[in-house]
Motif scaffolding. Structure first.
Motif, PDB file in Angstrom:
ATOM      1  N   THR A  68       0.838  -1.198   0.000  1.00  0.00           N
ATOM      2  CA  THR A  68       0.000   0.000   0.000  1.00  0.00           C
ATOM      3  C   THR A  68       0.875   1.249   0.000  1.00  0.00           C
ATOM      4  O   THR A  68       1.816   1.359   0.767  1.00  0.00           O
ATOM      5  N   ASN A  69       0.551   2.170  -0.895  1.00  0.00           N
ATOM      6  CA  ASN A  69       1.250   3.453  -0.927  1.00  0.00           C
ATOM      7  C   ASN A  69       0.232   4.568  -0.712  1.00  0.00           C
ATOM      8  O   ASN A  69      -0.942   4.319  -0.461  1.00  0.00           O
ATOM      9  N   CYS A  70       0.694   5.783  -0.817  1.00  0.00           N
ATOM     10  CA  CYS A  70      -0.160   6.945  -0.561  1.00  0.00           C
ATOM     11  C   CYS A  70      -1.385   6.964  -1.482  1.00  0.00           C
ATOM     12  O   CYS A  70      -2.496   7.206  -1.030  1.00  0.00           O
ATOM     13  N   ALA A  71      -1.190   6.705  -2.755  1.00  0.00           N
ATOM     14  CA  ALA A  71      -2.297   6.767  -3.711  1.00  0.00           C
ATOM     15  C   ALA A  71      -3.324   5.674  -3.435  1.00  0.00           C
ATOM     16  O   ALA A  71      -4.535   5.924  -3.498  1.00  0.00           O
ATOM     17  N   GLU A  72      -2.872   4.482  -3.121  1.00  0.00           N
ATOM     18  CA  GLU A  72      -3.803   3.393  -2.854  1.00  0.00           C
ATOM     19  C   GLU A  72      -4.585   3.641  -1.559  1.00  0.00           C
ATOM     20  O   GLU A  72      -5.790   3.413  -1.515  1.00  0.00           O
ATOM     21  N   ALA A  73      -3.910   4.108  -0.534  1.00  0.00           N
ATOM     22  CA  ALA A  73      -4.593   4.403   0.726  1.00  0.00           C
ATOM     23  C   ALA A  73      -5.598   5.538   0.536  1.00  0.00           C
ATOM     24  O   ALA A  73      -6.711   5.490   1.069  1.00  0.00           O
ATOM     25  N   GLY A  74      -5.221   6.554  -0.227  1.00  0.00           N
ATOM     26  CA  GLY A  74      -6.137   7.662  -0.501  1.00  0.00           C
ATOM     27  C   GLY A  74      -7.344   7.223  -1.302  1.00  0.00           C
ATOM     28  O   GLY A  74      -8.474   7.665  -1.035  1.00  0.00           O
TER      29      GLY A  74
ATOM     30  N   ASP B 169      -4.246  10.455  -6.648  1.00  0.00           N
ATOM     31  CA  ASP B 169      -2.874  10.352  -7.137  1.00  0.00           C
ATOM     32  C   ASP B 169      -2.036  11.315  -6.311  1.00  0.00           C
ATOM     33  O   ASP B 169      -2.222  12.524  -6.385  1.00  0.00           O
ATOM     34  N   CYS B 170      -1.164  10.781  -5.492  1.00  0.00           N
ATOM     35  CA  CYS B 170      -0.345  11.651  -4.663  1.00  0.00           C
ATOM     36  C   CYS B 170       1.125  11.280  -4.826  1.00  0.00           C
ATOM     37  O   CYS B 170       1.469  10.125  -4.989  1.00  0.00           O
ATOM     38  N   LYS B 171       1.931  12.269  -4.794  1.00  0.00           N
ATOM     39  CA  LYS B 171       3.370  12.088  -4.918  1.00  0.00           C
ATOM     40  C   LYS B 171       4.012  12.630  -3.650  1.00  0.00           C
ATOM     41  O   LYS B 171       3.867  13.797  -3.315  1.00  0.00           O
ATOM     42  N   LEU B 172       4.709  11.767  -2.953  1.00  0.00           N
ATOM     43  CA  LEU B 172       5.424  12.181  -1.749  1.00  0.00           C
ATOM     44  C   LEU B 172       6.866  12.481  -2.117  1.00  0.00           C
ATOM     45  O   LEU B 172       7.442  11.853  -2.994  1.00  0.00           O
TER      46      LEU B 172
END
Length: 68
Positions: free
Chosen positions: A33-39, A60-63
């Motif tokens: 799980t990454n930021c985009a999937e959690a969001g 779609d988020c970019k950290l």
């Protein structure tokens, strides 16, 4: 008081329907799980029944990368 409890039940049912929709889309089965999937999971749950009338929310988020 009665209106507040009815609203609370409505919100719980709304979020439960969204959680079911996220499960049907297979969002819970991915271990990576990454930021985009959690969001995406979160907005799908918040969208609730709107998922069944055509809403397909995606995030779609970019950290920022850590410095080396």
């Amino acid at each position: 008081m009665r209106g507040t409890s009815i609203l609370g039940v409505f919100v719980v049912i709304w979020l439960l329907i969204g959680a079911i929709a996220a499960g049907q889309r297979g969002y819970y089965s991915n271990d990576d799980t990454n930021c985009a999937e959690a969001g995406t999971i979160l907005v799908t749950i918040v969208a609730g029944p709107l998922n069944y009338v055509g809403a397909n929310p995606k995030v779609d988020c970019k950290l920022p990368e850590p410095s080396k």
